[in-house]
Design a protein around this motif. Structure first.
Motif, short mmCIF file in Angstrom:
data_model
loop_
_atom_site.label_atom_id
_atom_site.label_comp_id
_atom_site.label_asym_id
_atom_site.label_seq_id
_atom_site.Cartn_x
_atom_site.Cartn_y
_atom_site.Cartn_z
N ILE A 186 -8.42 -11.16 10.02
CA ILE A 186 -7.18 -10.93 9.27
C ILE A 186 -6.02 -11.29 10.18
CG2 ILE A 186 -5.87 -9.26 7.90
CD1 ILE A 186 -8.42 -7.45 8.04
N ILE B 258 -1.19 -9.20 10.31
CA ILE B 258 -1.50 -7.99 9.54
C ILE B 258 -0.24 -7.18 9.28
CG2 ILE B 258 -1.96 -6.38 11.45
CD1 ILE B 258 -4.62 -5.71 9.92
N ARG B 259 -0.23 -6.45 8.15
CA ARG B 259 0.92 -5.64 7.73
C ARG B 259 0.44 -4.24 7.37
NH1 ARG B 259 3.30 -8.85 10.02
NH2 ARG B 259 4.92 -10.31 9.33
N PHE C 190 -12.31 -4.59 0.62
CA PHE C 190 -11.20 -3.75 1.03
C PHE C 190 -11.12 -2.63 0.00
CE2 PHE C 190 -6.50 -2.91 0.67
CZ PHE C 190 -6.38 -2.25 1.89
N ARG D 46 -4.39 -15.10 4.69
CA ARG D 46 -4.54 -14.26 5.89
C ARG D 46 -6.00 -14.07 6.30
NH1 ARG D 46 0.30 -11.64 4.00
NH2 ARG D 46 1.74 -11.28 5.75
N ILE E 70 -2.20 -9.40 -1.37
CA ILE E 70 -1.74 -8.99 -0.03
C ILE E 70 -2.45 -9.75 1.08
CG2 ILE E 70 -1.04 -6.69 -0.80
CD1 ILE E 70 -3.62 -5.61 0.42
N PHE E 71 -3.60 -10.38 0.78
CA PHE E 71 -4.33 -11.10 1.81
C PHE E 71 -4.15 -12.62 1.71
CE2 PHE E 71 -6.77 -7.12 1.47
CZ PHE E 71 -6.74 -6.72 2.80
N GLU F 71 0.49 -2.78 4.61
CA GLU F 71 -0.23 -2.70 3.34
C GLU F 71 -1.72 -3.02 3.50
OE1 GLU F 71 2.19 -6.65 3.05
OE2 GLU F 71 2.43 -4.62 3.89
N HIS F 72 -2.11 -3.46 4.69
CA HIS F 72 -3.52 -3.75 4.94
C HIS F 72 -4.26 -2.56 5.55
CE1 HIS F 72 -1.65 -7.96 5.36
NE2 HIS F 72 -2.17 -7.85 4.15
N TYR G 73 -12.48 -1.13 5.34
CA TYR G 73 -13.13 -2.43 5.13
C TYR G 73 -14.63 -2.24 5.31
CZ TYR G 73 -8.44 -4.41 5.65
OH TYR G 73 -7.11 -4.71 5.50
#
Length: 366
Positions: A93, A96-97, A53, A81, A77-78, A99-100, A104
């Protein structure tokens, strides 16, 4: 001068025998709460796989043990997830939010070196739709599909047998269809028993997308009846309209009021329908339409169109403007009533006068 050995290796690299197979960047657009799988083709045994990421490693699998590992990523953050498929090398994932959001990439080293890149965009949009019975709605996926892609829509955990998709005709779902050969789901003349959670799974060559919508269908007045000269209030049913890119009110095929963020338009469009000249008012807060000083010619069907990236809503409201009763009849009745009261009072006091005179009492009536 370039020797033959060096030229041989250059040609091998150009033809991708030992070179890097770098695909174009795949764009993936998802909503908050979605689950998405970023696809790679099935890997060969003994491949080394590294998912990143940005520049941060978030998953990997090496040829030594073949066991996938995932990492929490920057700022964790992951956490809980990520899932790396050991058979295909695809990365999932979940939940998901925003912030993602980002780039990738997956680096696969086996006989060939493969590099794939995905640009993931996450939209923070509430996918909850409040409707009235009889409304129509289209649930947007934001995904372009090819003929070989797989699409499954569910109501709760029940697969919806869409006629033009699965070839099954179920009377309960005859008002549901795929919109214009896209994965978007259209529901016409929705019923209260179709309230609930709708899910879609779209499986393409580059990803698997899971998305969820909640639809609440309630009753409500879809006919507005007023007396002539009274105001007509047509509501959208929302408190604030920031989440909508387009709101239109139409009648008799004409757009009479519009909020269009893309074209920077707001307000009535009296020019298209001279019946309403100066009498249309559009709410900046709710998108509701008001018709002042109503006339019988305002009667008819008014069509509301509201859309954003998640869904499109369509509603029809019937307006009936009635002519007030004739003024002569009430005033005649009222006049007759007054005359009756005066006659009754006169008779009463006349009778008292006669009675008191007999008793020797004189009473003057003014």
């Amino acid at each position: 001068m370039m020797n033959n050995t060096f030229l041989f290796w250059v040609l091998l690299l150009v033809n991708g025998v030992f070179g890097v197979d770098a695909d174009e960047v795949k764009s993936v657009s998802v909503m908050v709460g979605d689950s998405v799988t970023l696809h790679v083709t099935e890997i060969s045994r003994g491949s080394n796989i590294i998912w990143k990421f940005g520049d941060e490693i978030i998953a990997r699998m090496n040829e030594a043990d073949g066991n996938p590992s995932t990492y929490d990523g920057p700022g964790a953050i992951f956490k809980d997830r990520l899932k790396l498929d050991k058979q295909t090398g695809s990365l999932t994932i979940t939940n998901i939010r925003t912030e993602h959001i980002g780039r990738y990439s997956v680096d696969i080293k086996s006989t060939n070196a493969i590099l794939k890149t995905f640009q993931v965009t996450v939209h923070d949009v509430v996918e909850s739709v409040s409707l009235k019975e009889g409304d129509s709605v289209t649930l947007h996926t934001g995904v372009k599909v090819q003929g070989s892609d797989q699409i499954v829509w569910k109501f709760g955990d029940q697969v919806i047998p869409i006629t033009n998709l699965n070839g099954i005709d179920d009377a309960k779902w005859r008002n549901i269809h795929l919109k214009d050969q896209t994965p978007d789901l259209g529901i016409n003349n929705i019923r209260s028993d179709q309230t609930g959670v709708y899910k879609v799974e779209i499986n393409t060559i580059s990803m698997v997308l899971h998305r969820k919508y909640y639809i609440a269908v309630g009753g409500g007045v879809k006919t507005v009846s007023v007396m002539e000269r009274d105001p007509v209030n047509l509501d959208t049913g929302v408190i604030k309209i920031q989440g909508y890119d387009l709101i239109q009110w139409k009648t008799e095929g004409n757009i009479v009021a519009e909020i269009n963020k893309g074209a920077n338009l707001f307000g009535p469009r009296d020019v298209d329908d001279l019946r309403f000249s100066g009498r249309l008012h559009l709410s900046r807060e709710t998108g509701g339409l008001n018709i002042s000083d109503s006339k019988t010619t305002d009667s008819g069907d008014y069509h509301l169109h509201m859309s954003n990236s998640a869904y499109t809503l369509q509603r029809t409201i019937r307006v009936i403007v009635k002519t007030p009763p004739q003024s002569g009849a009430p005033s005649g009745i009222c006049g007759a009533g007054v005359r009756l009261v005066v006659w009754a009072v006169t008779v009463f006091f006349a009778a008292r006068f006669v009675d008191n005179k007999i008793k020797g009492v004189s009473v003057k009536i003014k």
